[in-house]
Design an enzyme around this catalytic site. Sequence first.
Site, PDB file in Angstrom:
ATOM      1  N   HIS A 139       4.228   7.016   3.939  1.00 54.16           N
ATOM      2  CA  HIS A 139       5.157   5.942   3.590  1.00 54.16           C
ATOM      3  C   HIS A 139       4.515   4.927   2.498  1.00 54.16           C
ATOM      4  O   HIS A 139       3.448   4.986   1.879  1.00 54.16           O
ATOM      5  CB  HIS A 139       4.994   5.309   5.102  1.00 54.16           C
ATOM      6  CG  HIS A 139       3.927   4.412   5.382  1.00 54.16           C
ATOM      7  ND1 HIS A 139       3.135   5.081   6.244  1.00 54.16           N
ATOM      8  CD2 HIS A 139       3.459   3.139   5.162  1.00 54.16           C
ATOM      9  CE1 HIS A 139       1.999   4.026   6.530  1.00 54.16           C
ATOM     10  NE2 HIS A 139       2.274   3.063   6.091  1.00 54.16           N
TER      11      HIS A 139
ATOM     12  N   GLU B 291       7.734   1.168   5.075  1.00 59.31           N
ATOM     13  CA  GLU B 291       7.303   0.059   6.019  1.00 59.31           C
ATOM     14  C   GLU B 291       7.446  -1.430   5.239  1.00 59.31           C
ATOM     15  O   GLU B 291       7.285  -1.365   3.997  1.00 59.31           O
ATOM     16  CB  GLU B 291       5.656   0.225   6.291  1.00 59.31           C
ATOM     17  CG  GLU B 291       5.057  -0.857   6.938  1.00 59.31           C
ATOM     18  CD  GLU B 291       3.522  -0.481   7.260  1.00 59.31           C
ATOM     19  OE1 GLU B 291       2.836   0.093   6.486  1.00 59.31           O
ATOM     20  OE2 GLU B 291       2.972  -1.171   8.204  1.00 59.31           O
TER      21      GLU B 291
ATOM     22  N   HIS C 298       0.932  -1.327   0.079  1.00 58.74           N
ATOM     23  CA  HIS C 298       0.098  -0.073   0.130  1.00 58.74           C
ATOM     24  C   HIS C 298       0.862   1.334  -0.059  1.00 58.74           C
ATOM     25  O   HIS C 298       1.974   1.135   0.379  1.00 58.74           O
ATOM     26  CB  HIS C 298      -0.851   0.201   1.030  1.00 58.74           C
ATOM     27  CG  HIS C 298      -0.464   0.025   2.692  1.00 58.74           C
ATOM     28  ND1 HIS C 298      -0.108  -1.017   3.117  1.00 58.74           N
ATOM     29  CD2 HIS C 298       0.023   0.886   3.454  1.00 58.74           C
ATOM     30  CE1 HIS C 298       0.588  -0.936   4.314  1.00 58.74           C
ATOM     31  NE2 HIS C 298       0.698   0.532   4.427  1.00 58.74           N
TER      32      HIS C 298
HETATM   33 CO    CO Z   1       1.319   1.384   6.408  1.00 53.80          CO
END
Ligand code: CO
Length: 134
Positions: free
Chosen positions: A79, A130, A7
């Site tokens: 992120h 991440e 994502h």
């Molecule tokens: Co995230």
Amino acid sequence: MIGKLNHVAIVVPDLAAAAAIYRRTLGARVSEPLALPEHGVTTVFVELANTKIELLHPLGERSPIAKFLEANPSGGMHHLCYEVADILAARAQLVAAGARVLGDGEPRTGAHGKPVLFLHPKDFCGTLIEIEQV
Ligand code: CO
């Protein structure tokens, strides 16, 4: 080591307005808001064919994204999340390469109930990364 882009997270000042942009203007499939108090965010998931966009808004007094929104009042990309098969093996490889893992360096359970780590943006082209074990 990294696999799919899981994502892209975007911090937004107004979740309903951001959801409307993705739903109406961009014609995407957009979820209802989901409060995640243990992560200090409310999130709306935008489902794309090949990945997800997560619209994030601070929740509670100690939200980890509150400062980001202060610095970026109209919102912004927060992120990128890449999938890895084995988060501990990925961490070992990253640390050996000199990358800094944020926090205490131990995987935490992320917003999708899977182990995640965050990597220092200064080590990755100015982008908070991440990694999520899938
Ligand atoms: Co995230």
